[in-house]
Design a protein around this motif. Structure first.
Motif, PDB file in Angstrom:
ATOM      1  N   ASN A 186      11.160  -3.110  18.705  1.00 34.66           N
ATOM      2  CA  ASN A 186       9.778  -2.586  18.395  1.00 34.66           C
ATOM      3  C   ASN A 186       9.567  -2.444  17.122  1.00 34.66           C
ATOM      4  O   ASN A 186       8.404  -1.824  16.319  1.00 34.66           O
ATOM      5  N   PHE A 187       9.559  -3.929  16.090  1.00 35.99           N
ATOM      6  CA  PHE A 187       9.228  -4.826  14.874  1.00 35.99           C
ATOM      7  C   PHE A 187       9.452  -5.792  14.732  1.00 35.99           C
ATOM      8  O   PHE A 187      10.389  -6.137  15.380  1.00 35.99           O
ATOM      9  N   SER A 188       7.962  -6.801  15.292  1.00 30.30           N
ATOM     10  CA  SER A 188       7.363  -7.950  14.737  1.00 30.30           C
ATOM     11  C   SER A 188       6.772  -8.076  13.392  1.00 30.30           C
ATOM     12  O   SER A 188       6.553  -7.294  12.896  1.00 30.30           O
ATOM     13  N   CYS A 189       6.689  -9.752  13.062  1.00 32.84           N
ATOM     14  CA  CYS A 189       6.284  -9.482  11.954  1.00 32.84           C
ATOM     15  C   CYS A 189       4.286  -9.193  11.959  1.00 32.84           C
ATOM     16  O   CYS A 189       4.176  -8.896  10.666  1.00 32.84           O
ATOM     17  N   ASP A 190       4.167  -8.828  13.095  1.00 28.77           N
ATOM     18  CA  ASP A 190       2.432  -8.609  13.412  1.00 28.77           C
ATOM     19  C   ASP A 190       2.592  -7.186  12.816  1.00 28.77           C
ATOM     20  O   ASP A 190       1.994  -7.033  12.003  1.00 28.77           O
ATOM     21  N   TYR A 191       3.708  -6.323  13.322  1.00 29.16           N
ATOM     22  CA  TYR A 191       4.162  -5.007  13.069  1.00 29.16           C
ATOM     23  C   TYR A 191       4.087  -4.789  11.331  1.00 29.16           C
ATOM     24  O   TYR A 191       3.452  -3.617  10.226  1.00 29.16           O
ATOM     25  N   ARG A 192       5.279  -5.369  10.979  1.00 30.40           N
ATOM     26  CA  ARG A 192       5.063  -5.181   9.764  1.00 30.40           C
ATOM     27  C   ARG A 192       3.586  -5.686   8.915  1.00 30.40           C
ATOM     28  O   ARG A 192       3.726  -5.030   7.953  1.00 30.40           O
ATOM     29  N   VAL A 193       3.293  -6.666   8.811  1.00 22.54           N
ATOM     30  CA  VAL A 193       2.047  -7.082   8.496  1.00 22.54           C
ATOM     31  C   VAL A 193       0.771  -6.321   8.266  1.00 22.54           C
ATOM     32  O   VAL A 193       0.453  -5.397   7.452  1.00 22.54           O
ATOM     33  N   TYR A 194       0.768  -5.677   8.870  1.00 28.03           N
ATOM     34  CA  TYR A 194      -0.077  -3.951   9.975  1.00 28.03           C
ATOM     35  C   TYR A 194       0.752  -2.875   8.975  1.00 28.03           C
ATOM     36  O   TYR A 194      -0.198  -2.475   8.309  1.00 28.03           O
ATOM     37  N   LEU A 195       1.503  -2.734   8.917  1.00 29.49           N
ATOM     38  CA  LEU A 195       2.174  -1.479   7.851  1.00 29.49           C
ATOM     39  C   LEU A 195       2.235  -1.958   6.317  1.00 29.49           C
ATOM     40  O   LEU A 195       1.537  -1.129   5.585  1.00 29.49           O
ATOM     41  N   GLU A 196       1.843  -2.588   6.276  1.00 28.84           N
ATOM     42  CA  GLU A 196       1.925  -3.199   4.529  1.00 28.84           C
ATOM     43  C   GLU A 196       0.024  -3.252   4.731  1.00 28.84           C
ATOM     44  O   GLU A 196       0.007  -2.622   3.272  1.00 28.84           O
ATOM     45  N   ILE A 197      -0.217  -3.764   5.200  1.00 32.01           N
ATOM     46  CA  ILE A 197      -2.245  -3.441   4.906  1.00 32.01           C
ATOM     47  C   ILE A 197      -1.922  -1.746   5.093  1.00 32.01           C
ATOM     48  O   ILE A 197      -3.234  -1.502   4.019  1.00 32.01           O
ATOM     49  N   CYS A 198      -1.652  -0.610   5.949  1.00 34.38           N
ATOM     50  CA  CYS A 198      -1.835   0.339   6.062  1.00 34.38           C
ATOM     51  C   CYS A 198      -1.338   1.118   4.907  1.00 34.38           C
ATOM     52  O   CYS A 198      -2.280   1.677   4.075  1.00 34.38           O
ATOM     53  N   TYR A 199      -0.490   0.707   4.215  1.00 32.13           N
ATOM     54  CA  TYR A 199       0.172   1.183   3.210  1.00 32.13           C
ATOM     55  C   TYR A 199      -0.681   0.885   2.113  1.00 32.13           C
ATOM     56  O   TYR A 199      -1.031   2.000   1.350  1.00 32.13           O
ATOM     57  N   GLU A 200      -1.253  -0.122   1.759  1.00 37.86           N
ATOM     58  CA  GLU A 200      -1.947  -0.271   0.127  1.00 37.86           C
ATOM     59  C   GLU A 200      -2.936  -0.174   0.948  1.00 37.86           C
ATOM     60  O   GLU A 200      -4.446   0.131  -0.434  1.00 37.86           O
ATOM     61  N   LEU A 201      -3.658   0.374   1.557  1.00 47.13           N
ATOM     62  CA  LEU A 201      -4.904   0.840   2.642  1.00 47.13           C
ATOM     63  C   LEU A 201      -5.339   2.149   1.890  1.00 47.13           C
ATOM     64  O   LEU A 201      -6.340   3.004   1.439  1.00 47.13           O
ATOM     65  N   HIS A 202      -4.290   2.851   1.973  1.00 49.73           N
ATOM     66  CA  HIS A 202      -3.302   3.842   1.865  1.00 49.73           C
ATOM     67  C   HIS A 202      -3.878   4.819   0.319  1.00 49.73           C
ATOM     68  O   HIS A 202      -4.184   5.671  -0.510  1.00 49.73           O
ATOM     69  N   ASN A 203      -2.944   3.834  -0.406  1.00 45.65           N
ATOM     70  CA  ASN A 203      -3.448   3.071  -1.659  1.00 45.65           C
ATOM     71  C   ASN A 203      -4.124   3.423  -2.676  1.00 45.65           C
ATOM     72  O   ASN A 203      -4.770   3.782  -3.941  1.00 45.65           O
ATOM     73  N   LEU A 204      -5.149   2.167  -1.892  1.00 48.51           N
ATOM     74  CA  LEU A 204      -6.093   1.660  -2.457  1.00 48.51           C
ATOM     75  C   LEU A 204      -7.574   2.593  -1.960  1.00 48.51           C
ATOM     76  O   LEU A 204      -8.599   2.144  -3.036  1.00 48.51           O
ATOM     77  N   MET A 205      -7.609   2.524  -1.272  1.00 47.98           N
ATOM     78  CA  MET A 205      -8.892   3.142  -0.949  1.00 47.98           C
ATOM     79  C   MET A 205      -9.476   4.036  -1.521  1.00 47.98           C
ATOM     80  O   MET A 205     -11.095   4.636  -2.215  1.00 47.98           O
ATOM     81  N   PRO A 206      -8.564   5.374  -1.755  1.00 51.39           N
ATOM     82  CA  PRO A 206      -9.382   6.331  -2.451  1.00 51.39           C
ATOM     83  C   PRO A 206     -10.024   5.628  -3.645  1.00 51.39           C
ATOM     84  O   PRO A 206     -10.568   6.334  -4.556  1.00 51.39           O
ATOM     85  N   LEU A 230      -3.362  -4.430  -5.463  1.00 55.67           N
ATOM     86  CA  LEU A 230      -4.799  -5.458  -5.025  1.00 55.67           C
ATOM     87  C   LEU A 230      -3.864  -6.507  -4.626  1.00 55.67           C
ATOM     88  O   LEU A 230      -4.654  -6.881  -3.643  1.00 55.67           O
ATOM     89  N   LEU A 231      -3.300  -7.278  -5.392  1.00 59.89           N
ATOM     90  CA  LEU A 231      -2.197  -8.425  -5.380  1.00 59.89           C
ATOM     91  C   LEU A 231      -1.095  -8.511  -4.224  1.00 59.89           C
ATOM     92  O   LEU A 231      -2.177  -9.336  -2.625  1.00 59.89           O
ATOM     93  N   ASN A 232      -0.879  -7.163  -3.492  1.00 61.44           N
ATOM     94  CA  ASN A 232      -0.390  -7.160  -2.772  1.00 61.44           C
ATOM     95  C   ASN A 232      -0.572  -6.785  -1.066  1.00 61.44           C
ATOM     96  O   ASN A 232      -0.790  -7.390  -0.286  1.00 61.44           O
ATOM     97  N   PHE A 233      -1.648  -5.854  -0.754  1.00 61.80           N
ATOM     98  CA  PHE A 233      -2.927  -5.493  -0.417  1.00 61.80           C
ATOM     99  C   PHE A 233      -3.737  -7.290  -0.075  1.00 61.80           C
ATOM    100  O   PHE A 233      -3.913  -7.297   1.609  1.00 61.80           O
ATOM    101  N   ALA A 234      -3.867  -8.200  -0.843  1.00 59.87           N
ATOM    102  CA  ALA A 234      -4.673  -9.508  -0.594  1.00 59.87           C
ATOM    103  C   ALA A 234      -3.694  -9.917   0.435  1.00 59.87           C
ATOM    104  O   ALA A 234      -3.996 -11.307   0.634  1.00 59.87           O
ATOM    105  N   VAL A 235      -2.783  -9.998   0.025  1.00 58.08           N
ATOM    106  CA  VAL A 235      -1.463 -11.610   0.656  1.00 58.08           C
ATOM    107  C   VAL A 235      -1.317 -10.549   2.237  1.00 58.08           C
ATOM    108  O   VAL A 235      -0.983 -11.145   2.589  1.00 58.08           O
TER     109      VAL A 235
END
Length: 252
Positions: A188-208, A229-234
């Motif tokens: 249950n762990f693919s490239c796509d899922y890893r990238v999705y997790l990073e996006i969710c993590y940075e969304l949680h960090n920066l959206m507030p 911000l850099l990591n989110f964009a990447v």
């Protein structure tokens, strides 16, 4: 990082040594605040700061923060993601402001296009990636031959490794050749899922933080917001790359 602007305290926390004028300039750019930017520019005595803000391991122009925002605040992308109304308002707000900011930079610098930084050159302290000291076997938690014996394609294995290392040129080439980012090399762990997790993590960090700016609240940024911000964009850029070639890998 070899950067004299960054100060590490005894606990390993990092702060950034910049002038008040530079802080205003960075903050205005971070939030795509065009009026704040113009005001801060008038107060800036040394314009060389615009060419390298000194926050990262490689020279990074101030306008690169705008390019990071342009990747992230993309309503067409977020239309496919479930966001609550307040978050959606922030996306719309930042996309509109960032488009104006991109136009400002092109006019200010006298260019038709803004050159993106080389993502592959940022170090692992700034982007969540595996460094060169980590072997492919470490990434795969085993050998490539074992995965091939289980029926996985070499091209999908190579994409998994390139994604973990954040190697955009390799990722792009492999996707063009038909590599599939949704193949689960781990359970249950693919490239796509890893990238999705990073996006969710940075969304949680920066959206507030962006939400406070949207609501007109005063925000003072810490150093880590810029690496976030850099990591989110990447990872947003990487996910968009997966989507770009979906017609190839999804048809297999």
């Amino acid at each position: 990082m070899g950067n004299d602007r960054l100060i590490y305290d005894d606990d390993g926390f990092v702060t950034c040594q910049i002038s008040e004028q530079e802080r205003k300039l960075i903050q205005a750019t971070f939030f795509s605040d065009l009026e704040g930017m113009k005001s801060a520019l008038e107060e800036l005595p040394d314009k060389s700061f615009i060419e390298d803000i000194g926050l990262f391991s490689i020279p990074t122009s101030l306008y690169c923060l705008t390019l990071f925002n342009e990747i992230i605040w993309d309503t067409a992308y977020w239309d496919n993601i479930s966001l609550n109304e307040e978050y959606r308002n922030v996306v719309d707000f930042m996309e509109e402001r960032t488009k104006l900011f991109v136009g400002f930079w092109k006019e200010y610098l006298g260019v038709d296009e803004l050159i993106s930084p080389d993502i592959d050159k940022y170090d692992e302290m700034e982007i969540a990636r595996m460094d060169d000291s980590i072997t492919d076997e470490d990434i795969l938690d085993g050998s490539k031959s074992d995965l091939l014996a289980k029926g996985f394609r070499e091209i999908d294995i190579d994409l998994y490794i390139a994604t973990k290392r954040v190697e955009f040129m390799k990722i792009d080439k492999l996707l063009q050749q038909g590599a599939n980012p949704v193949v689960d090399l781990e359970e249950n762990f693919s490239c796509d899922y890893r990238v999705y997790l990073e996006i969710c993590y940075e969304l949680h960090n920066l959206m507030p933080i962006y939400r406070k700016a949207y609501n007109g609240e005063d925000v003072r940024l810490d150093y880590y917001e810029f690496t976030n911000l850099l990591n989110f964009a990447v990872y947003m850029k990487m996910h968009k790359l997966f989507e770009k070639y979906e017609h190839i890998w999804d048809s297999q």
